[in-house]
Design a protein around this motif. Sequence first.
Motif, PDB file in Angstrom:
ATOM      1  N   SER A   1      63.526  86.343  37.666  1.00 34.46           N
ATOM      2  CA  SER A   1      64.550  85.505  37.034  1.00 34.46           C
ATOM      3  C   SER A   1      65.118  84.479  38.010  1.00 34.46           C
ATOM      4  CB  SER A   1      65.688  86.375  36.484  1.00 34.46           C
ATOM      5  OG  SER A   1      65.199  87.246  35.481  1.00 34.46           O
ATOM      6  N   GLU A   2      65.280  84.879  39.271  1.00 35.73           N
ATOM      7  CA  GLU A   2      65.777  83.954  40.286  1.00 35.73           C
ATOM      8  C   GLU A   2      64.794  82.798  40.494  1.00 35.73           C
ATOM      9  OE1 GLU A   2      66.372  86.208  43.801  1.00 35.73           O
ATOM     10  OE2 GLU A   2      68.079  87.363  43.017  1.00 35.73           O
ATOM     11  N   LEU A   3      63.502  83.121  40.525  1.00 30.86           N
ATOM     12  CA  LEU A   3      62.500  82.074  40.704  1.00 30.86           C
ATOM     13  C   LEU A   3      62.448  81.142  39.500  1.00 30.86           C
ATOM     14  CD1 LEU A   3      59.560  84.105  42.317  1.00 30.86           C
ATOM     15  CD2 LEU A   3      61.138  82.534  43.455  1.00 30.86           C
ATOM     16  N   VAL A   4      62.589  81.713  38.305  1.00 28.16           N
ATOM     17  CA  VAL A   4      62.599  80.893  37.094  1.00 28.16           C
ATOM     18  C   VAL A   4      63.816  79.966  37.097  1.00 28.16           C
ATOM     19  CG1 VAL A   4      62.826  80.947  34.580  1.00 28.16           C
ATOM     20  CG2 VAL A   4      61.253  82.531  35.731  1.00 28.16           C
ATOM     21  N   ASP A   5      64.960  80.495  37.465  1.00 28.14           N
ATOM     22  CA  ASP A   5      66.178  79.671  37.530  1.00 28.14           C
ATOM     23  C   ASP A   5      66.033  78.551  38.553  1.00 28.14           C
ATOM     24  OD1 ASP A   5      67.318  81.277  35.637  1.00 28.14           O
ATOM     25  OD2 ASP A   5      68.469  82.493  37.058  1.00 28.14           O
ATOM     26  N   ALA A   6      65.182  78.791  39.576  1.00 29.22           N
ATOM     27  CA  ALA A   6      64.973  77.774  40.605  1.00 29.22           C
ATOM     28  C   ALA A   6      63.922  76.751  40.217  1.00 29.22           C
ATOM     29  CB  ALA A   6      64.575  78.450  41.914  1.00 29.22           C
ATOM     30  N   GLY A   7      63.322  76.939  39.025  1.00 31.25           N
ATOM     31  CA  GLY A   7      62.377  75.937  38.533  1.00 31.25           C
ATOM     32  C   GLY A   7      60.953  76.394  38.346  1.00 31.25           C
ATOM     33  N   SER A   8      60.627  77.651  38.677  1.00 31.02           N
ATOM     34  CA  SER A   8      59.259  78.138  38.491  1.00 31.02           C
ATOM     35  C   SER A   8      58.993  78.488  37.035  1.00 31.02           C
ATOM     36  CB  SER A   8      59.019  79.386  39.354  1.00 31.02           C
ATOM     37  OG  SER A   8      59.115  79.098  40.727  1.00 31.02           O
ATOM     38  N   ARG A   9      57.714  78.364  36.627  1.00 33.58           N
ATOM     39  CA  ARG A   9      57.321  78.831  35.306  1.00 33.58           C
ATOM     40  C   ARG A   9      57.350  80.355  35.306  1.00 33.58           C
ATOM     41  NH1 ARG A   9      52.184  78.096  34.434  1.00 33.58           N
ATOM     42  NH2 ARG A   9      52.311  78.191  32.152  1.00 33.58           N
ATOM     43  N   LEU A  10      57.661  80.940  34.158  1.00 37.16           N
ATOM     44  CA  LEU A  10      57.806  82.389  34.075  1.00 37.16           C
ATOM     45  C   LEU A  10      56.527  83.107  34.498  1.00 37.16           C
ATOM     46  CD1 LEU A  10      59.266  84.963  33.360  1.00 37.16           C
ATOM     47  CD2 LEU A  10      58.708  84.583  30.951  1.00 37.16           C
ATOM     48  N   LYS A  11      55.378  82.664  33.994  1.00 34.23           N
ATOM     49  CA  LYS A  11      54.123  83.333  34.325  1.00 34.23           C
ATOM     50  C   LYS A  11      53.820  83.230  35.821  1.00 34.23           C
ATOM     51  CE  LYS A  11      51.685  83.238  29.904  1.00 34.23           C
ATOM     52  NZ  LYS A  11      50.457  82.815  29.192  1.00 34.23           N
ATOM     53  N   ASP A  12      54.090  82.054  36.400  1.00 32.32           N
ATOM     54  CA  ASP A  12      53.837  81.867  37.829  1.00 32.32           C
ATOM     55  C   ASP A  12      54.753  82.773  38.659  1.00 32.32           C
ATOM     56  OD1 ASP A  12      51.946  79.985  37.202  1.00 32.32           O
ATOM     57  OD2 ASP A  12      53.293  78.279  37.492  1.00 32.32           O
ATOM     58  N   ALA A  13      56.022  82.819  38.253  1.00 36.97           N
ATOM     59  CA  ALA A  13      56.982  83.647  38.988  1.00 36.97           C
ATOM     60  C   ALA A  13      56.619  85.116  38.896  1.00 36.97           C
ATOM     61  CB  ALA A  13      58.393  83.410  38.443  1.00 36.97           C
ATOM     62  N   ALA A  14      56.249  85.569  37.700  1.00 39.78           N
ATOM     63  CA  ALA A  14      55.860  86.958  37.518  1.00 39.78           C
ATOM     64  C   ALA A  14      54.618  87.295  38.344  1.00 39.78           C
ATOM     65  CB  ALA A  14      55.608  87.255  36.046  1.00 39.78           C
ATOM     66  N   GLY A  15      53.648  86.380  38.381  1.00 44.90           N
ATOM     67  CA  GLY A  15      52.438  86.599  39.160  1.00 44.90           C
ATOM     68  C   GLY A  15      52.720  86.679  40.644  1.00 44.90           C
ATOM     69  N   GLU A  16      53.594  85.800  41.147  1.00 42.36           N
ATOM     70  CA  GLU A  16      53.928  85.781  42.575  1.00 42.36           C
ATOM     71  C   GLU A  16      54.629  87.071  42.998  1.00 42.36           C
ATOM     72  OE1 GLU A  16      56.911  83.335  45.577  1.00 42.36           O
ATOM     73  OE2 GLU A  16      56.156  82.336  43.768  1.00 42.36           O
ATOM     74  N   VAL A  17      55.632  87.483  42.223  1.00 43.01           N
ATOM     75  CA  VAL A  17      56.382  88.682  42.573  1.00 43.01           C
ATOM     76  C   VAL A  17      55.516  89.932  42.436  1.00 43.01           C
ATOM     77  CG1 VAL A  17      58.376  90.122  41.947  1.00 43.01           C
ATOM     78  CG2 VAL A  17      58.589  87.629  41.965  1.00 43.01           C
ATOM     79  N   ALA A  18      54.671  89.974  41.389  1.00 45.94           N
ATOM     80  CA  ALA A  18      53.792  91.132  41.193  1.00 45.94           C
ATOM     81  C   ALA A  18      52.817  91.293  42.346  1.00 45.94           C
ATOM     82  CB  ALA A  18      53.043  90.993  39.872  1.00 45.94           C
TER      83      ALA A  18
END
Length: 283
Positions: free
Chosen positions: A246-263
Amino acid sequence: MAPLDTHGLLVLAATPLGDSRDASPRLVEAIGAADVIAAEDTRRLRSLAAALGVTPTGRVVSFYDAVETARLDGLVGAIEQGQTVLLVTDAGMPSVSDPGFRLVAACVAKELPVTCLPGPSAVTTALALSGLPCERFCFEGFAPRKDGERRRFFANLAAEPRTAVFFESPHRIAATLALAAEVLGADRRAAVCRELTKTYEEVRRGGLAELAAWAGAGVRGEITVVLAGAVPAPTADLAELVDRVSELVDAGSRLKDAAGEVAAEAGVSRKQLYDAVLESRRG
């Protein structure tokens, strides 16, 4: 252990890896006293005996892979007749990736006495020198020669938590390490130990890719590889990971990209994390 002059006995004897001074006094005594010496290489046995200043008084027979099965009946028969048979291989302990297991099994099946003169072992020597954890380890023998079999060999070690030890030929070590780096990861820690106890003993430690590059220039001698066990993925708190996405999404990342990076960072399923984020948003 029964005295070495006791008849009707199979004696397994560890021999020096390279430096004859590592031979035990009991090995010297056994070479001079045995009724029969079964040697992987009779010439190397005689060279070792000369270095140790002892002369075999018993019958010396060859006992290498190609003749091991054919020699069993004669050696077992000698023990049954009350003779002491000493089994030695070229270096280290008989039966450990060397001839010996079949003879021991044949003696055990007939309830004939078997004993051992402990001594040098490339497995434990390399393990101790590796700098890798050695509270628990597994020995894997020789790495397979064929590429497909070697790939499966390393795939089976991908999740093995114990330190693994295996032997390899100097002609194949570079290709083997490169394949290991491909299957297990470039940074998986390992140690390549060559010519243990000999004049040009060398131990190289590092990641698999680094070691493969080093071996590419050519390596000589007897080689033992020690491979670090797999590091278990940390158990991640799913709620914390959802917050991080959620922090990455709020910073401008796409949800799928953010989820992939954190995973990827946490070593968890991207789909599981993505679905958890969606579920949190519905709530």
